[in-house]
Design an enzyme around this catalytic site. Structure first.
Site, short mmCIF file in Angstrom:
data_model
loop_
_atom_site.label_atom_id
_atom_site.label_comp_id
_atom_site.label_asym_id
_atom_site.label_seq_id
_atom_site.Cartn_x
_atom_site.Cartn_y
_atom_site.Cartn_z
CB ALA A 259 -9.03 48.25 98.60
CG ASP A 260 -15.84 49.41 98.55
OD1 ASP A 260 -16.04 49.04 99.72
OD2 ASP A 260 -16.73 49.46 97.69
CB THR A 261 -13.81 44.10 96.76
OG1 THR A 261 -12.41 44.36 96.86
CG2 THR A 261 -14.03 43.04 95.70
#
Lengths: 192, 192
Positions: free
Chosen positions: B71-73
């Site tokens: 995941a990358d926010t």
């Protein structure tokens, strides 16, 4: 001024602690509950009046130099108010009713400045979207025990998060205490 | 199948633990980072590609019988991507930019089924509304230390909650891992 949380809810305590507020807790008597008839079956009025009664009862026995915070959270589907489920069967009915639909979570909030004897009552409302649930998901969820002491039979901060693609409004309101609203109200009444 | 979270973020670990998921963690190499130019400055593509690179690097060194979650926010204001602040001055600039406005939080998510060598990449987007902040509030917040390791210089689950009247979408996406989305994707790729 001291802040006193008029609530027995561990979740409300946790939320207030989380944002570093220094407070103590007092549990309002069970009799501090409005009748829905007297509120003309208006859910918002019901939640607000409950918060007012809880805060009011606690304010009576609190020191002068304090701010009392009362809250009451209800789950509203259409015009039906869902309380805490009585048992597993009741929880199942509630979850089936919420499945695939949007509902509203309303928290009535009252703050009382005990020094000047003034109060403010307001509410926060959040829309919550539920995915369509299978019977297996409902059975699994009830077995987890999570629904049992929650209004509407779910906890958005727990396993219930897996049923909820999104919300519109304040998240902490759905957990039981709208932090933004509460702290604004406390600020307002402190400055009076 | 084992779930492996390809992330060094303690917040992501905490969220997954909270919903009772049994998983282990592997930290992707720092080189698993896309260039924004290669993504034609498209924030969603950037977050998705980053999630894909993180999950991909970890999948290479993971057992066959596993599902890898990356995941990358990112925080997006207009067409500017806000990363983690470099220092207090930088955090102040970011908070001033967010003050009184709506921004978007986008998490790119990739799940890889290592057994069949298939992956799904998608993203979740949440609108976050900030109240107008005073310089005192910004200074107080920076002194708390909370902004320093957070994209956009705030944490919605902490003191940042006092700046945010509401959101539209998934709350956990703003914390760093859209639980509903992730678990749906894991379910989909497990059934293949």
């Amino acid at each position: 001024m001291k802040i006193i949380l008029a609530s027995s809810s561990p979740r409300r305590r946790e939320l207030l602690s989380h944002i570093g507020v220094d407070f103590s807790t007092a549990v309002p008597p069970a009799s501090a509950e409005a009748s829905i008839e007297a509120c003309r079956y208006n859910p918002t009025e019901f939640a607000e009046r409950n918060s007012f009664m809880k805060a009011g009862e606690v304010a009576k026995i609190s020191p002068k130099d304090s701010i009392v915070l009362g809250a009451d959270t209800i789950v509203v589907l259409g015009d039906v108010i869902l309380g805490k489920p009585k048992d597993g069967e009741d929880a199942k009915k509630m979850l089936l009713a919420l499945s695939g639909k949007m509902h509203e979570v309303i928290t009535g909030v009252t703050v009382i400045n005990n020094k000047i004897g003034r109060s403010i009552t307001s509410h926060e409302s959040t829309e919550v979207f539920f995915k369509k649930l299978s019977s297996e998901e409902i059975d699994f969820y009830i077995k987890s025990g999570e629904p049992m002491d929650k209004a509407g039979a779910y906890a958005i901060q727990g396993l219930g998060s897996l049923f909820i693609p999104g919300i519109k409004g304040c998240f902490f309101n759905v957990v039981g205490l709208p932090l933004f609203k509460c702290m604004s109200m406390i600020r307002d009444i402190s400055e009076d």
